[in-house]
Design a protein around this motif. Structure first.
Motif, PDB file in Angstrom:
ATOM      1  N   GLN A   1     -15.960 -15.167 -30.083  1.00 14.68           N
ATOM      2  CA  GLN A   1     -14.412 -14.626 -29.997  1.00 14.68           C
ATOM      3  C   GLN A   1     -13.600 -15.686 -30.988  1.00 14.68           C
ATOM      4  OE1 GLN A   1     -13.356 -12.079 -28.504  1.00 14.68           O
ATOM      5  NE2 GLN A   1     -11.449 -12.287 -28.764  1.00 14.68           N
ATOM      6  N   LYS A   2     -13.837 -16.886 -30.830  1.00 13.45           N
ATOM      7  CA  LYS A   2     -13.275 -17.931 -31.833  1.00 13.45           C
ATOM      8  C   LYS A   2     -13.691 -17.407 -33.330  1.00 13.45           C
ATOM      9  CE  LYS A   2     -12.605 -22.631 -32.583  1.00 13.45           C
ATOM     10  NZ  LYS A   2     -13.195 -24.116 -32.168  1.00 13.45           N
ATOM     11  N   ARG A   3     -14.907 -17.156 -33.771  1.00 11.15           N
ATOM     12  CA  ARG A   3     -14.975 -16.962 -34.929  1.00 11.15           C
ATOM     13  C   ARG A   3     -14.587 -15.377 -35.312  1.00 11.15           C
ATOM     14  NH1 ARG A   3     -21.381 -19.075 -35.325  1.00 11.15           N
ATOM     15  NH2 ARG A   3     -20.583 -21.424 -35.296  1.00 11.15           N
ATOM     16  N   LYS A   4     -14.438 -14.570 -34.544  1.00 15.30           N
ATOM     17  CA  LYS A   4     -13.711 -13.112 -34.660  1.00 15.30           C
ATOM     18  C   LYS A   4     -12.258 -13.576 -35.307  1.00 15.30           C
ATOM     19  CE  LYS A   4     -12.051  -9.038 -32.376  1.00 15.30           C
ATOM     20  NZ  LYS A   4     -11.909  -8.466 -31.167  1.00 15.30           N
ATOM     21  N   LYS A   5     -11.611 -14.541 -35.102  1.00 20.86           N
ATOM     22  CA  LYS A   5     -10.418 -14.875 -35.430  1.00 20.86           C
ATOM     23  C   LYS A   5     -10.376 -15.679 -36.598  1.00 20.86           C
ATOM     24  CE  LYS A   5      -8.652 -14.739 -30.608  1.00 20.86           C
ATOM     25  NZ  LYS A   5      -8.090 -15.459 -29.682  1.00 20.86           N
ATOM     26  N   ASP A   6     -11.495 -16.103 -37.170  1.00 15.87           N
ATOM     27  CA  ASP A   6     -11.580 -16.895 -38.459  1.00 15.87           C
ATOM     28  C   ASP A   6     -12.591 -16.116 -39.561  1.00 15.87           C
ATOM     29  OD1 ASP A   6     -12.084 -19.050 -40.070  1.00 15.87           O
ATOM     30  OD2 ASP A   6     -12.655 -20.385 -38.637  1.00 15.87           O
ATOM     31  N   ASP A   7     -11.870 -16.145 -40.494  1.00 15.78           N
ATOM     32  CA  ASP A   7     -12.377 -15.181 -41.739  1.00 15.78           C
ATOM     33  C   ASP A   7     -13.264 -16.227 -42.456  1.00 15.78           C
ATOM     34  OD1 ASP A   7     -11.079 -12.826 -41.466  1.00 15.78           O
ATOM     35  OD2 ASP A   7      -9.663 -13.227 -42.897  1.00 15.78           O
ATOM     36  N   SER A   8     -13.257 -17.469 -42.073  1.00 13.36           N
ATOM     37  CA  SER A   8     -14.073 -18.490 -42.950  1.00 13.36           C
ATOM     38  C   SER A   8     -15.799 -18.375 -42.280  1.00 13.36           C
ATOM     39  CB  SER A   8     -13.887 -19.840 -43.085  1.00 13.36           C
ATOM     40  OG  SER A   8     -13.698 -20.556 -41.668  1.00 13.36           O
ATOM     41  N   PHE A   9     -15.902 -17.699 -41.242  1.00 14.21           N
ATOM     42  CA  PHE A   9     -17.240 -17.166 -40.619  1.00 14.21           C
ATOM     43  C   PHE A   9     -17.437 -15.753 -40.847  1.00 14.21           C
ATOM     44  CE2 PHE A   9     -16.384 -21.290 -38.347  1.00 14.21           C
ATOM     45  CZ  PHE A   9     -17.645 -21.726 -38.378  1.00 14.21           C
ATOM     46  N   VAL A  10     -18.626 -15.641 -41.480  1.00 19.69           N
ATOM     47  CA  VAL A  10     -19.016 -14.005 -41.635  1.00 19.69           C
ATOM     48  C   VAL A  10     -20.360 -13.820 -41.241  1.00 19.69           C
ATOM     49  CG1 VAL A  10     -19.622 -12.554 -43.692  1.00 19.69           C
ATOM     50  CG2 VAL A  10     -17.694 -14.340 -44.144  1.00 19.69           C
ATOM     51  N   ALA A  11     -20.055 -12.538 -40.353  1.00 20.97           N
ATOM     52  CA  ALA A  11     -21.301 -12.352 -39.544  1.00 20.97           C
ATOM     53  C   ALA A  11     -22.364 -11.483 -40.429  1.00 20.97           C
ATOM     54  CB  ALA A  11     -20.855 -11.502 -38.576  1.00 20.97           C
ATOM     55  N   VAL A  12     -23.580 -11.849 -40.486  1.00 18.92           N
ATOM     56  CA  VAL A  12     -24.566 -11.192 -41.420  1.00 18.92           C
ATOM     57  C   VAL A  12     -25.416 -10.222 -40.245  1.00 18.92           C
ATOM     58  CG1 VAL A  12     -26.482 -11.124 -43.155  1.00 18.92           C
ATOM     59  CG2 VAL A  12     -24.816 -12.834 -42.886  1.00 18.92           C
TER      60      VAL A  12
ATOM     61  N   LEU B   1     -26.399  -8.566 -35.550  1.00 22.85           N
ATOM     62  CA  LEU B   1     -26.167  -9.986 -36.010  1.00 22.85           C
ATOM     63  C   LEU B   1     -27.606 -10.561 -36.218  1.00 22.85           C
ATOM     64  CD1 LEU B   1     -24.174 -12.153 -36.782  1.00 22.85           C
ATOM     65  CD2 LEU B   1     -24.356 -13.177 -34.402  1.00 22.85           C
ATOM     66  N   ILE B   2     -27.831 -10.901 -37.146  1.00 20.01           N
ATOM     67  CA  ILE B   2     -28.977 -11.883 -37.600  1.00 20.01           C
ATOM     68  C   ILE B   2     -28.619 -13.237 -38.070  1.00 20.01           C
ATOM     69  CG2 ILE B   2     -30.432  -9.833 -38.035  1.00 20.01           C
ATOM     70  CD1 ILE B   2     -30.309 -10.502 -41.129  1.00 20.01           C
ATOM     71  N   GLY B   3     -27.508 -13.499 -38.279  1.00 15.16           N
ATOM     72  CA  GLY B   3     -26.975 -14.898 -38.979  1.00 15.16           C
ATOM     73  C   GLY B   3     -25.517 -14.869 -39.431  1.00 15.16           C
ATOM     74  N   GLU B   4     -25.140 -15.938 -40.094  1.00 16.95           N
ATOM     75  CA  GLU B   4     -24.125 -15.998 -40.611  1.00 16.95           C
ATOM     76  C   GLU B   4     -23.782 -16.912 -42.013  1.00 16.95           C
ATOM     77  OE1 GLU B   4     -22.025 -19.603 -38.273  1.00 16.95           O
ATOM     78  OE2 GLU B   4     -23.228 -18.291 -37.015  1.00 16.95           O
ATOM     79  N   ILE B   5     -22.766 -16.784 -42.782  1.00 19.64           N
ATOM     80  CA  ILE B   5     -22.304 -17.310 -43.800  1.00 19.64           C
ATOM     81  C   ILE B   5     -20.788 -17.957 -43.501  1.00 19.64           C
ATOM     82  CG2 ILE B   5     -21.861 -17.468 -46.206  1.00 19.64           C
ATOM     83  CD1 ILE B   5     -23.597 -14.782 -46.566  1.00 19.64           C
ATOM     84  N   PHE B   6     -20.826 -19.192 -43.865  1.00 20.88           N
ATOM     85  CA  PHE B   6     -19.464 -19.707 -43.721  1.00 20.88           C
ATOM     86  C   PHE B   6     -18.986 -20.538 -44.722  1.00 20.88           C
ATOM     87  CE2 PHE B   6     -22.892 -22.083 -41.629  1.00 20.88           C
ATOM     88  CZ  PHE B   6     -22.701 -23.456 -42.384  1.00 20.88           C
ATOM     89  N   TYR B   7     -17.873 -20.911 -44.894  1.00 17.31           N
ATOM     90  CA  TYR B   7     -17.086 -21.502 -46.167  1.00 17.31           C
ATOM     91  C   TYR B   7     -16.182 -22.291 -45.824  1.00 17.31           C
ATOM     92  CZ  TYR B   7     -13.507 -17.733 -46.591  1.00 17.31           C
ATOM     93  OH  TYR B   7     -12.451 -16.877 -46.038  1.00 17.31           O
ATOM     94  N   LEU B   8     -15.654 -23.084 -46.746  1.00 15.05           N
ATOM     95  CA  LEU B   8     -14.524 -23.787 -46.594  1.00 15.05           C
ATOM     96  C   LEU B   8     -13.935 -23.902 -47.993  1.00 15.05           C
ATOM     97  CD1 LEU B   8     -12.518 -25.888 -45.024  1.00 15.05           C
ATOM     98  CD2 LEU B   8     -14.031 -27.739 -45.629  1.00 15.05           C
ATOM     99  N   LYS B   9     -12.543 -23.715 -48.012  1.00 11.68           N
ATOM    100  CA  LYS B   9     -11.999 -23.733 -49.306  1.00 11.68           C
ATOM    101  C   LYS B   9     -11.309 -24.994 -49.572  1.00 11.68           C
ATOM    102  CE  LYS B   9      -8.457 -21.476 -52.559  1.00 11.68           C
ATOM    103  NZ  LYS B   9      -7.354 -21.048 -52.548  1.00 11.68           N
ATOM    104  N   GLU B  10     -11.510 -25.602 -50.931  1.00 12.28           N
ATOM    105  CA  GLU B  10     -10.857 -26.773 -51.186  1.00 12.28           C
ATOM    106  C   GLU B  10      -9.904 -26.553 -52.356  1.00 12.28           C
ATOM    107  OE1 GLU B  10     -14.017 -29.514 -52.028  1.00 12.28           O
ATOM    108  OE2 GLU B  10     -14.934 -29.239 -50.131  1.00 12.28           O
ATOM    109  N   ASP B  11      -8.801 -26.726 -52.193  1.00 13.78           N
ATOM    110  CA  ASP B  11      -7.906 -26.130 -53.368  1.00 13.78           C
ATOM    111  C   ASP B  11      -8.317 -26.953 -54.643  1.00 13.78           C
ATOM    112  OD1 ASP B  11      -6.298 -24.507 -51.776  1.00 13.78           O
ATOM    113  OD2 ASP B  11      -5.057 -26.143 -51.062  1.00 13.78           O
TER     114      ASP B  11
END
Length: 189
Positions: free
Chosen positions: A50-61, A69-79
């Motif tokens: 539910q928390k990840r559903k609201k967070d575009d930085s976690f991507v369900a694969v 669902l078999i895994g995830e990709i996640f990211y953090l943007k640095e300006d």
């Protein structure tokens, strides 16, 4: 996030329906950097989904046909234009090329849709599979950080520091090493 399709996979936001599959790989993390994400029950997994559903930085694969669902990709943007990325996959789906297929597509998304100039990944020194994936994706090893970070402790309670490798890829390198300039994605609304 918009949905991205590959030949075999769907990259999308998390949903509550992902709880059981999330529990499967978060219950027993195989790499120390995922110990903080460990869950013990379906209820904990549902809260995390539910928390990840609201967070575009976690991507369900997910598998394309079943949306499983078999895994995830996640990211953090640095300006202004650098992204740190990582991935975590269910061990039951290893060796089928799903990680490389999804991360390759996601790199294209970051470079062409999100304006990334540089993408990097930290990989634990003993995580040979992720090192091999970085190299397969054309990322170069930039450095080795000695006793860089601690995710766990020794039995006496002192931190266990781990060596970490950093891999990176510039957009101009990605364009040079890729036969296409746009990701091979089928976008769904």
């Amino acid at each position: 996030m918009k949905k991205i399709e590959t030949d075999r996979l769907l990259l999308r936001n998390f949903s509550k329906a992902d709880s059981q599959a999330l529990l499967e790989y978060l219950a027993n993390p195989r790499v120390n950097c995922f110990l903080e994400d460990k869950v013990h029950t379906i209820e904990e997994a549902a809260l995390k989904a539910q928390k990840r559903k609201k967070d575009d930085s976690f991507v369900a694969v997910c598998l394309k046909g079943s949306d499983y669902l078999i895994g995830e990709i996640f990211y953090l943007k640095e300006d202004p234009d650098t992204y740190s990325i990582g991935w975590h996959f269910n061990a039951q789906y290893e060796g089928k090329g799903y990680a490389s297929e999804s991360v390759k597509e996601f790199l294209g998304y970051l470079f062409t849709q999100k304006g990334a100039r540089r993408v990097y990944a930290y990989v634990e020194e003993d995580n040979y599979k992720s090192q091999k994936l970085c190299e397969k994706l054309g990322m170069r090893k930039e450095g080795r950080f000695v006793e860089f970070i601690s995710f766990t402790k020794y039995e006496d309670g002192t931190p266990k520091y781990e060596n970490t490798l950093q891999y990176a890829l510039l957009k101009k390198e990605w364009i040079k090493n890729t036969s296409f300039n746009e990701p091979e994605e089928k976008v769904s609304p």
